[in-house]
Design a protein around this motif. Structure first.
Motif, PDB file in Angstrom:
ATOM      1  N   LEU A 160       3.963  12.100   8.660  1.00 48.87           N
ATOM      2  CA  LEU A 160       4.241  12.357   7.249  1.00 48.87           C
ATOM      3  C   LEU A 160       2.994  12.750   6.491  1.00 48.87           C
ATOM      4  CD1 LEU A 160       6.216  12.256   4.803  1.00 48.87           C
ATOM      5  CD2 LEU A 160       5.574   9.862   4.554  1.00 48.87           C
ATOM      6  N   GLU A 161       1.894  12.026   6.709  1.00 48.21           N
ATOM      7  CA  GLU A 161       0.673  12.287   5.932  1.00 48.21           C
ATOM      8  C   GLU A 161       0.157  13.701   6.155  1.00 48.21           C
ATOM      9  OE1 GLU A 161       1.494   8.139   5.929  1.00 48.21           O
ATOM     10  OE2 GLU A 161       1.256   9.504   7.639  1.00 48.21           O
ATOM     11  N   LYS A 162       0.230  14.197   7.385  1.00 49.70           N
ATOM     12  CA  LYS A 162      -0.219  15.569   7.660  1.00 49.70           C
ATOM     13  C   LYS A 162       0.720  16.590   7.024  1.00 49.70           C
ATOM     14  CE  LYS A 162      -2.567  14.444  11.996  1.00 49.70           C
ATOM     15  NZ  LYS A 162      -2.612  14.660  13.464  1.00 49.70           N
ATOM     16  N   ILE A 163       2.024  16.282   7.047  1.00 50.95           N
ATOM     17  CA  ILE A 163       2.992  17.194   6.414  1.00 50.95           C
ATOM     18  C   ILE A 163       2.760  17.271   4.907  1.00 50.95           C
ATOM     19  CG2 ILE A 163       5.449  17.550   5.935  1.00 50.95           C
ATOM     20  CD1 ILE A 163       6.052  16.257   8.652  1.00 50.95           C
ATOM     21  N   LEU A 164       2.537  16.103   4.273  1.00 55.78           N
ATOM     22  CA  LEU A 164       2.288  16.078   2.826  1.00 55.78           C
ATOM     23  C   LEU A 164       1.002  16.810   2.481  1.00 55.78           C
ATOM     24  CD1 LEU A 164       3.295  12.393   1.949  1.00 55.78           C
ATOM     25  CD2 LEU A 164       4.610  14.480   1.534  1.00 55.78           C
ATOM     26  N   VAL A 192      15.506   2.883  10.080  1.00 55.02           N
ATOM     27  CA  VAL A 192      15.949   2.907   8.682  1.00 55.02           C
ATOM     28  C   VAL A 192      14.766   2.955   7.730  1.00 55.02           C
ATOM     29  CG1 VAL A 192      17.136   1.560   6.919  1.00 55.02           C
ATOM     30  CG2 VAL A 192      18.133   1.758   9.183  1.00 55.02           C
ATOM     31  N   ALA A 193      13.739   2.116   7.997  1.00 53.69           N
ATOM     32  CA  ALA A 193      12.584   2.074   7.099  1.00 53.69           C
ATOM     33  C   ALA A 193      11.842   3.401   7.087  1.00 53.69           C
ATOM     34  CB  ALA A 193      11.646   0.943   7.519  1.00 53.69           C
ATOM     35  N   GLN A 194      11.631   4.003   8.271  1.00 53.51           N
ATOM     36  CA  GLN A 194      10.898   5.266   8.341  1.00 53.51           C
ATOM     37  C   GLN A 194      11.657   6.390   7.634  1.00 53.51           C
ATOM     38  OE1 GLN A 194       7.931   5.967   9.245  1.00 53.51           O
ATOM     39  NE2 GLN A 194       7.232   4.668  10.917  1.00 53.51           N
ATOM     40  N   VAL A 195      12.950   6.492   7.901  1.00 55.86           N
ATOM     41  CA  VAL A 195      13.737   7.568   7.286  1.00 55.86           C
ATOM     42  C   VAL A 195      13.762   7.420   5.772  1.00 55.86           C
ATOM     43  CG1 VAL A 195      16.064   8.529   7.073  1.00 55.86           C
ATOM     44  CG2 VAL A 195      15.167   7.948   9.327  1.00 55.86           C
ATOM     45  N   ARG A 196      13.938   6.189   5.303  1.00 53.49           N
ATOM     46  CA  ARG A 196      14.027   5.953   3.860  1.00 53.49           C
ATOM     47  C   ARG A 196      12.705   6.267   3.162  1.00 53.49           C
ATOM     48  NH1 ARG A 196      15.542   0.281   3.430  1.00 53.49           N
ATOM     49  NH2 ARG A 196      13.326  -0.094   3.749  1.00 53.49           N
ATOM     50  N   GLU A 197      11.604   5.757   3.694  1.00 53.97           N
ATOM     51  CA  GLU A 197      10.314   5.936   3.032  1.00 53.97           C
ATOM     52  C   GLU A 197       9.813   7.369   3.136  1.00 53.97           C
ATOM     53  OE1 GLU A 197       9.033   3.779   1.174  1.00 53.97           O
ATOM     54  OE2 GLU A 197       9.987   1.911   1.754  1.00 53.97           O
ATOM     55  N   CYS A 198      10.002   8.008   4.305  1.00 54.02           N
ATOM     56  CA  CYS A 198       9.557   9.395   4.453  1.00 54.02           C
ATOM     57  C   CYS A 198      10.352  10.325   3.540  1.00 54.02           C
ATOM     58  CB  CYS A 198       9.693   9.831   5.909  1.00 54.02           C
ATOM     59  SG  CYS A 198       8.551   9.006   7.038  1.00 54.02           S
ATOM     60  N   ALA A 199      11.663  10.108   3.449  1.00 52.62           N
ATOM     61  CA  ALA A 199      12.485  10.929   2.556  1.00 52.62           C
ATOM     62  C   ALA A 199      12.098  10.714   1.103  1.00 52.62           C
ATOM     63  CB  ALA A 199      13.966  10.611   2.770  1.00 52.62           C
ATOM     64  N   ALA A 200      11.770   9.466   0.739  1.00 51.49           N
ATOM     65  CA  ALA A 200      11.368   9.190  -0.641  1.00 51.49           C
ATOM     66  C   ALA A 200      10.076   9.912  -0.995  1.00 51.49           C
ATOM     67  CB  ALA A 200      11.205   7.686  -0.844  1.00 51.49           C
ATOM     68  N   SER A 240      13.392  17.544  12.024  1.00 56.82           N
ATOM     69  CA  SER A 240      14.369  16.900  11.161  1.00 56.82           C
ATOM     70  C   SER A 240      13.733  15.650  10.560  1.00 56.82           C
ATOM     71  CB  SER A 240      15.607  16.523  11.970  1.00 56.82           C
ATOM     72  OG  SER A 240      15.251  15.543  12.918  1.00 56.82           O
ATOM     73  N   ILE A 241      14.393  15.035   9.588  1.00 53.90           N
ATOM     74  CA  ILE A 241      13.840  13.870   8.903  1.00 53.90           C
ATOM     75  C   ILE A 241      13.791  12.664   9.835  1.00 53.90           C
ATOM     76  CG2 ILE A 241      16.106  13.215   7.986  1.00 53.90           C
ATOM     77  CD1 ILE A 241      12.645  12.775   6.284  1.00 53.90           C
ATOM     78  N   GLN A 242      14.643  12.622  10.853  1.00 48.98           N
ATOM     79  CA  GLN A 242      14.646  11.480  11.778  1.00 48.98           C
ATOM     80  C   GLN A 242      13.438  11.473  12.710  1.00 48.98           C
ATOM     81  OE1 GLN A 242      17.575  12.745  10.835  1.00 48.98           O
ATOM     82  NE2 GLN A 242      18.559  10.907  10.069  1.00 48.98           N
ATOM     83  N   ARG A 245       0.826  -1.197   0.000  1.00 50.69           N
ATOM     84  CA  ARG A 245       0.000   0.000   0.000  1.00 50.69           C
ATOM     85  C   ARG A 245       0.864   1.252   0.000  1.00 50.69           C
ATOM     86  NH1 ARG A 245      -2.662  -1.329   4.084  1.00 50.69           N
ATOM     87  NH2 ARG A 245      -1.638  -0.108   5.708  1.00 50.69           N
ATOM     88  N   PHE A 246       1.999   1.185   0.676  1.00 53.31           N
ATOM     89  CA  PHE A 246       2.813   2.382   0.836  1.00 53.31           C
ATOM     90  C   PHE A 246       3.749   2.618  -0.340  1.00 53.31           C
ATOM     91  CE2 PHE A 246       6.210   4.960   2.755  1.00 53.31           C
ATOM     92  CZ  PHE A 246       5.416   5.969   3.258  1.00 53.31           C
ATOM     93  N   GLY A 247       4.158   1.558  -1.022  1.00 53.93           N
ATOM     94  CA  GLY A 247       5.062   1.729  -2.152  1.00 53.93           C
ATOM     95  C   GLY A 247       6.497   1.517  -1.739  1.00 53.93           C
ATOM     96  N   SER A 248       7.380   1.560  -2.682  1.00 49.81           N
ATOM     97  CA  SER A 248       8.796   1.278  -2.431  1.00 49.81           C
ATOM     98  C   SER A 248       9.628   2.519  -2.670  1.00 49.81           C
ATOM     99  CB  SER A 248       9.279   0.154  -3.361  1.00 49.81           C
ATOM    100  OG  SER A 248      10.671   0.034  -3.294  1.00 49.81           O
ATOM    101  N   VAL A 249      10.780   2.563  -2.004  1.00 52.45           N
ATOM    102  CA  VAL A 249      11.694   3.683  -2.173  1.00 52.45           C
ATOM    103  C   VAL A 249      12.261   3.732  -3.582  1.00 52.45           C
ATOM    104  CG1 VAL A 249      13.729   2.412  -1.431  1.00 52.45           C
ATOM    105  CG2 VAL A 249      13.644   4.872  -1.076  1.00 52.45           C
ATOM    106  N   HIS A 250      12.246   2.590  -4.263  1.00 54.40           N
ATOM    107  CA  HIS A 250      12.841   2.552  -5.603  1.00 54.40           C
ATOM    108  C   HIS A 250      11.855   2.985  -6.688  1.00 54.40           C
ATOM    109  CE1 HIS A 250      16.347   0.690  -3.896  1.00 54.40           C
ATOM    110  NE2 HIS A 250      15.606  -0.244  -3.344  1.00 54.40           N
TER     111      HIS A 250
END
Length: 461
Positions: free
Chosen positions: A157-161, A192-200, A176-178, A46-51
């Motif tokens: 993240l959803e509220k920020i977006l 790691v998962a949260q930082v990667r997906e939120c940054a993507a 910060s992103i962390q 549902r969330f998608g991939s960083v790639h």
């Protein structure tokens, strides 16, 4: 109750394992696997991939038919920051800035976003580490009177977006992103998962809407950016904030920049009213000696496109059976090599001496153009004789004793002449043409070998 399944994620490459291992099977890094809760398959889909693609799909065209339009930049009004960014914030760019706690990341960005707001830009400051009252208190302390910067204290993240989509700001700061997390993932914020997906997701938003997003990143105790290394690959620009928190001076360095030169450096001074740019950073890295002292030699180093004068200090003292070789701001292995060259080709022996070398001001010099200045400072300290007043030197020294040219030597010499230096020893290939008025007042001595440079210094002293 059934135990939740765990997964081990590498902090270096982001690879995953079903069980803990001492070495990551993906990147072979040791002790980098961290335990976390495994994500449900439905949540991942549902969330998608960083790639997933960060840019919209377009038709295939040859390069000659693609319009090479320059990027629109928004200067922040802080000259040193604009220099490092390559001229200002780029529309749709993503900037990652990292540094030690208390170094001044939030202070600098609050100053920059306030200047952009006053220039008519639509901005947004998202803070996940402080409340709105704390940000307001800092703005009063910095003298940002009646600041109109919109502040959103939020970490979801959803509220920020949603806020980014509704307000459509030109510049958005995520501090910060962390601290940002998504409800779609069960792992904790900063994992790691949260930082990667939120940054993507924030990067996709920047590319699709044209909003410039600045991400503030934490650093580990080793000084590297926390989180997966893929975070640095996703963004367009990576800036590192350096400096001792006990010192008033800060350096900001561009490690990666898709819209400008890398290894550019900006110098700031921390004052009661925030960070102020230093237009003449050479003054920081030069000691104020009333008279020349033994063991001191000034060189011109190159940081990005900026030439800076740095003082190299050396102290040679009688050592024991195993003499020490210590360098601060310079490569220790290169120091041992230079001492061997000094002994073999110039007849200066330091085999039974302790040798300490320091670059004044806490600057780090990674280029080999410091070789000649280091060797002259060591010889000056060993013999107890100071180099001439207004003396400057630069050049790489090879194992055969030859003095090799340094890149952009003319600009280095112009910087030395501008600051009033009178004598320079440089590689022969860097010597300017005769009767060049750009170097008025500076006597330039070109040399080809290290022994020639040593003999020249003896004749000058």
């Amino acid at each position: 109750m059934a135990k939740d399944k765990s997964i081990y994620t590498c902090t270096e490459c982001g690879g995953t394992c079903a069980r803990w291992m001492g070495k990551c099977p993906s990147c072979n890094a040791w002790n980098t696997l961290i335990e976390g809760a495994a994500e449900p398959a439905a949540a991942k889909n549902r969330f998608g991939s960083v790639h997933a693609s960060l840019a919209p799909t377009s038709e295939v065209l040859p390069l000659s038919q693609i319009e090479a339009a320059d990027f629109e930049r928004h200067p922040t009004g802080i000259d040193e920051l604009d220099r490092v960014l390559g001229g200002g914030m780029v529309e749709g760019g993503v900037v990652l800035i990292g540094g030690d706690p208390g170094i001044g990341k939030s202070t600098l960005l609050l100053q920059a976003v306030d200047a952009l707001q006053r220039s008519g830009m639509n901005t947004l400051y998202v803070t996940g580490e402080e409340s709105g009252a704390q940000v307001a208190m800092r703005s009063r302390r910095l003298g940002l009177v009646a600041s109109q910067v919109p502040v959103l204290p939020e970490i979801q993240l959803e509220k920020i977006l949603h806020t980014l989509q509704s307000r459509q700001p030109n510049i958005a700061i995520i501090d910060s992103i962390q601290t940002v997390y998504s409800d779609q993932l069960t792992s904790a914020p900063g994992s790691v998962a949260q930082v990667r997906e939120c940054a993507a997701h924030l990067t996709r938003t920047a590319k699709s809407t044209g909003t410039t997003i600045v991400l503030v990143g934490h650093v580990t105790k080793e000084g590297a950016l926390a989180g997966p290394r893929v975070l640095e690959h996703m963004v367009d620009t990576v800036l590192y904030f350096e400096g001792d928190t006990h010192s008033n001076f800060r350096l900001i360095r561009a490690i990666k920049n898709r819209f400008g030169a890398v290894n550019e450096i900006g110098v700031f001074a921390m004052t009661e009213k925030g960070l102020k740019g230093v237009s003449n950073p050479s003054a920081i890295f030069l000691s104020q000696h009333s008279e020349p002292v033994p063991g001191s030699c000034v060189m011109v180093t190159l940081e990005g496109t900026r030439p800076m004068l740095v003082e190299i200090q050396a102290l040679v003292d009688s050592g024991g059976p195993s003499p020490r070789r210590l360098s601060v701001g310079l490569d220790r292995d290169r120091l041992a090599m230079l001492l061997a060259v000094l002994h073999r080709h110039a007849g200066v022996a330091c085999m039974d001496q302790d040798v300490f070398v320091n670059a004044v001001g806490g600057v780090r010099i990674s280029e080999p153009a410091a070789d000649l200045a280091v060797m002259l400072a060591i010889t000056s300290s060993l013999r107890g004789k100071a180099l001439p007043k207004g003396f400057v030197a630069f050049g790489e020294v090879g194992l055969a004793g030859e003095v090799r040219p340094a890149p952009r030597g003319q600009e280095r010499l112009k910087e030395a002449a501008k600051l009033g230096f009178q004598v320079a020893i440089v590689p022969k290939a860097n010597a300017p043409k005769k009767n060049d008025k750009s170097f008025a007042g500076l006597t330039i001595h070109p040399v080809e070998r290290i022994e020639e440079a040593m003999n020249l210094v003896r004749s000058l002293g």
